[in-house]
Design a protein around this motif. Structure first.
Motif, mmCIF file in Angstrom:
data_model
loop_
_atom_site.group_PDB
_atom_site.id
_atom_site.type_symbol
_atom_site.label_atom_id
_atom_site.label_comp_id
_atom_site.label_asym_id
_atom_site.label_seq_id
_atom_site.Cartn_x
_atom_site.Cartn_y
_atom_site.Cartn_z
ATOM 1 N N GLY A 5 -7.583 12.732 12.528
ATOM 2 C CA GLY A 5 -7.198 13.869 13.354
ATOM 3 C C GLY A 5 -7.331 15.206 12.661
ATOM 4 O O GLY A 5 -6.347 15.937 12.532
ATOM 5 N N GLN A 6 -8.564 15.540 12.231
ATOM 6 C CA GLN A 6 -8.843 16.829 11.591
ATOM 7 C C GLN A 6 -7.953 17.065 10.365
ATOM 8 O O GLN A 6 -7.373 18.135 10.189
ATOM 9 C CB GLN A 6 -8.699 17.970 12.599
ATOM 10 C CG GLN A 6 -9.646 17.845 13.781
ATOM 11 C CD GLN A 6 -9.551 19.008 14.751
ATOM 12 O OE1 GLN A 6 -9.597 20.167 14.349
ATOM 13 N NE2 GLN A 6 -9.418 18.700 16.039
ATOM 14 N N SER A 7 -7.888 16.054 9.554
ATOM 15 C CA SER A 7 -7.119 16.139 8.298
ATOM 16 C C SER A 7 -8.091 16.168 7.126
ATOM 17 O O SER A 7 -9.001 15.336 7.042
ATOM 18 C CB SER A 7 -6.169 14.948 8.179
ATOM 19 O OG SER A 7 -5.182 15.004 9.196
ATOM 20 N N ASN A 8 -7.892 17.104 6.223
ATOM 21 C CA ASN A 8 -8.860 17.360 5.159
ATOM 22 C C ASN A 8 -8.201 17.399 3.776
ATOM 23 O O ASN A 8 -8.091 18.462 3.158
ATOM 24 C CB ASN A 8 -9.579 18.689 5.426
ATOM 25 C CG ASN A 8 -10.169 18.775 6.819
ATOM 26 O OD1 ASN A 8 -10.797 17.841 7.286
ATOM 27 N ND2 ASN A 8 -9.935 19.897 7.492
ATOM 28 N N PRO A 9 -7.750 16.270 3.268
ATOM 29 C CA PRO A 9 -7.138 16.264 1.935
ATOM 30 C C PRO A 9 -8.107 16.755 0.862
ATOM 31 O O PRO A 9 -9.326 16.554 0.958
ATOM 32 C CB PRO A 9 -6.787 14.788 1.721
ATOM 33 C CG PRO A 9 -6.717 14.203 3.086
ATOM 34 C CD PRO A 9 -7.732 14.940 3.899
ATOM 35 N N VAL A 62 -10.516 4.522 0.733
ATOM 36 C CA VAL A 62 -10.327 5.721 1.544
ATOM 37 C C VAL A 62 -11.040 5.524 2.878
ATOM 38 O O VAL A 62 -12.235 5.212 2.908
ATOM 39 C CB VAL A 62 -10.894 6.958 0.830
ATOM 40 C CG1 VAL A 62 -10.786 8.191 1.713
ATOM 41 C CG2 VAL A 62 -10.176 7.178 -0.505
ATOM 42 N N VAL A 63 -10.328 5.712 3.983
ATOM 43 C CA VAL A 63 -10.916 5.605 5.316
ATOM 44 C C VAL A 63 -10.784 6.956 6.008
ATOM 45 O O VAL A 63 -9.704 7.555 6.016
ATOM 46 C CB VAL A 63 -10.241 4.492 6.141
ATOM 47 C CG1 VAL A 63 -10.815 4.445 7.543
ATOM 48 C CG2 VAL A 63 -10.422 3.144 5.448
ATOM 49 N N VAL A 64 -11.920 7.429 6.574
ATOM 50 C CA VAL A 64 -11.980 8.777 7.132
ATOM 51 C C VAL A 64 -12.371 8.696 8.601
ATOM 52 O O VAL A 64 -13.397 8.114 8.956
ATOM 53 C CB VAL A 64 -12.993 9.635 6.355
ATOM 54 C CG1 VAL A 64 -12.936 11.074 6.828
ATOM 55 C CG2 VAL A 64 -12.715 9.565 4.854
ATOM 56 N N ASN A 65 -11.551 9.328 9.466
ATOM 57 C CA ASN A 65 -11.710 9.177 10.912
ATOM 58 C C ASN A 65 -11.499 10.517 11.611
ATOM 59 O O ASN A 65 -10.856 11.422 11.080
ATOM 60 C CB ASN A 65 -10.694 8.138 11.408
ATOM 61 C CG ASN A 65 -10.958 7.678 12.823
ATOM 62 O OD1 ASN A 65 -11.909 8.094 13.458
ATOM 63 N ND2 ASN A 65 -10.103 6.804 13.319
ATOM 64 N N THR A 66 -12.049 10.664 12.789
ATOM 65 C CA THR A 66 -11.808 11.741 13.760
ATOM 66 C C THR A 66 -11.754 13.148 13.161
ATOM 67 O O THR A 66 -10.688 13.718 12.958
ATOM 68 C CB THR A 66 -10.515 11.473 14.564
ATOM 69 O OG1 THR A 66 -9.436 11.214 13.662
ATOM 70 C CG2 THR A 66 -10.689 10.301 15.489
ATOM 71 N N ASP A 67 -12.945 13.693 12.931
ATOM 72 C CA ASP A 67 -13.090 15.101 12.517
ATOM 73 C C ASP A 67 -12.374 15.422 11.216
ATOM 74 O O ASP A 67 -11.877 16.541 11.037
ATOM 75 C CB ASP A 67 -12.582 16.047 13.615
ATOM 76 C CG ASP A 67 -13.476 16.026 14.840
ATOM 77 O OD1 ASP A 67 -14.679 16.283 14.699
ATOM 78 O OD2 ASP A 67 -12.964 15.722 15.937
ATOM 79 N N GLU A 87 -15.455 6.264 9.186
ATOM 80 C CA GLU A 87 -15.220 5.444 10.365
ATOM 81 C C GLU A 87 -15.949 5.948 11.605
ATOM 82 O O GLU A 87 -16.212 5.192 12.530
ATOM 83 C CB GLU A 87 -13.719 5.334 10.637
ATOM 84 C CG GLU A 87 -13.347 4.194 11.539
ATOM 85 C CD GLU A 87 -11.869 3.871 11.504
ATOM 86 O OE1 GLU A 87 -11.504 2.825 12.064
ATOM 87 O OE2 GLU A 87 -11.081 4.640 10.926
ATOM 88 N N ASP A 88 -16.281 7.260 11.637
ATOM 89 C CA ASP A 88 -17.058 7.745 12.777
ATOM 90 C C ASP A 88 -17.893 8.956 12.376
ATOM 91 O O ASP A 88 -17.747 9.508 11.280
ATOM 92 C CB ASP A 88 -16.166 8.060 13.982
ATOM 93 C CG ASP A 88 -15.186 9.189 13.731
ATOM 94 O OD1 ASP A 88 -14.169 9.230 14.430
ATOM 95 O OD2 ASP A 88 -15.416 10.037 12.842
ATOM 96 N N ALA A 89 -18.780 9.372 13.282
ATOM 97 C CA ALA A 89 -19.759 10.413 12.959
ATOM 98 C C ALA A 89 -19.157 11.802 12.872
ATOM 99 O O ALA A 89 -19.824 12.736 12.419
ATOM 100 C CB ALA A 89 -20.880 10.405 13.997
ATOM 101 N N THR A 90 -17.937 11.986 13.300
ATOM 102 C CA THR A 90 -17.327 13.316 13.272
ATOM 103 C C THR A 90 -16.703 13.641 11.924
ATOM 104 O O THR A 90 -16.191 14.735 11.741
ATOM 105 C CB THR A 90 -16.247 13.434 14.354
ATOM 106 O OG1 THR A 90 -15.168 12.525 14.056
ATOM 107 C CG2 THR A 90 -16.816 13.097 15.728
ATOM 108 N N SER A 91 -16.717 12.702 11.011
ATOM 109 C CA SER A 91 -16.049 12.892 9.719
ATOM 110 C C SER A 91 -17.067 12.860 8.584
ATOM 111 O O SER A 91 -18.011 12.072 8.602
ATOM 112 C CB SER A 91 -15.001 11.798 9.502
ATOM 113 O OG SER A 91 -14.011 11.866 10.505
ATOM 114 N N ASP A 92 -16.853 13.707 7.587
ATOM 115 C CA ASP A 92 -17.782 13.788 6.461
ATOM 116 C C ASP A 92 -17.036 14.028 5.152
ATOM 117 O O ASP A 92 -16.831 15.164 4.747
ATOM 118 C CB ASP A 92 -18.794 14.917 6.677
ATOM 119 C CG ASP A 92 -19.840 14.560 7.706
ATOM 120 O OD1 ASP A 92 -20.469 13.499 7.555
ATOM 121 O OD2 ASP A 92 -20.030 15.337 8.657
#
Length: 300
Positions: free
Chosen positions: A193-197, A221-226, A247-252
């Motif tokens: 949910g648009q979290s950017n540690p 580390v799992v990265v999801n949703t923007d 986990e999805d294309a919206t996260s980098d």
């Protein structure tokens, strides 16, 4: 009190807006969170220093420490260990929960052996704490509540840290090791949910996630949703399945100057379901600012 120093807090509760404490019973269950300490809208003049927060229980959030409504205390040189959310109503932050714009500074602490559902060590919702020189180890994101559809224990994630809904914690010089998530993912860190540690100079090692029926899940580390976490000068070692998983294309996620070693399955999975192991493969195939990623020639 505006500060608490060199105290053991076991089964205590706190209230109001400056971490005041009211005697409780060992292992007392609190329905509104904050089994050990509850910091509600406290500012940075509040400090918790040299304390042991252990053996506390709470329903919902923050079995150890619960920071809410913009709380920003200093938590320094503390042991937050062995705190457990009650079986029913487990939520964010078995050790520490940071919720609603709460950005505490957590330094020189051990956060270990805590139990919660999301972020068994530290769980964040719309909050961005600074965590430095800490050990986050042996925390378990687990539940015994049975899902009515699957017939299995409900999913839990982020054994070490969970960053949810615009949470961008800063982690520096930390060890995130030996944490566990069951029936979901992210033994070390889950971003959603648009979290950017921002994670710098950290060792992320030997974390694990699995499913009660199917076995290993995504353990690091799992990265999801923007979400776009950044990792600099980090070590990713000994995860049972994937060190970093998009986990999805919206996260980098962006990883630079880091080492991958002895991770099960693969080191890195991108959003297109491509799997890579080793710095050369990641540098060549992942379209991010990945610089000098390599494997050590021997265990460190």
């Amino acid at each position: 009190f505006s500060s608490v120093e060199s105290t053991t807090i076991g089964g205590q509760r706190s209230k109001d807006d400056i971490a005041q404490f009211q005697p409780g019973m060992m292992g007392r269950s609190l329905g509104n969170g904050g089994g050990g300490i509850r910091c509600d809208a406290t500012d940075s003049t509040c400090s918790i220093v040299g304390c042991t927060v252990t053996g506390n229980k709470a329903t919902q959030r923050g079995a150890g420490i619960y920071c809410l409504n913009g709380a920003a205390p200093l938590i320094s040189d503390c042991w937050i260990v062995g705190n457990t959310q009650n079986t029913t109503g487990r939520d964010f932050g078995g050790g520490i929960a940071c919720v609603g714009g709460s950005n505490p500074t957590i330094v020189d602490c051990i956060i270990a052996g805590n139990v919660g559902r999301f972020g068994a060590g530290i769980g964040c919702i719309q909050s961005s704490p600074t965590v430095a020189n800490c050990v986050i180890s042996g925390n378990s994101a687990i539940s015994t509540v049975i899902d009515g559809i699957t017939g299995q224990p409900e999913g839990c994630g982020g054994g070490g840290v969970f960053a949810h809904d615009h949470s961008s914690p800063v982690l520096e010089n930390c060890v995130i090791s030996g944490n566990y998530a069951r029936n979901w993912n992210g033994g070390a860190l889950y971003c959603q949910g648009q979290s950017n540690p921002e994670v710098t100079n950290c060792t992320i090692s030997s974390n694990h996630a699995d499913h009660t029926l199917t076995g290993n899940l995504w353990s690091g580390v799992v990265v999801n949703t923007d979400s776009d976490p950044v990792f600099v000068n980090c070590i990713f070692e000994g995860m049972t399945s994937y060190a970093v998983y998009e986990e999805d294309a919206t996260s980098d996620p962006a990883v630079s100057y880091s080492l991958f070693f002895d991770n099960g399955t693969y080191d890195y999975r991108d959003e297109n379901a491509n799997n890579y192991t080793g710095g050369d493969a990641i540098n060549a195939n992942v379209a991010l600012s990945l610089i000098h990623i390599s494997e050590p020639t021997r265990p460190y």
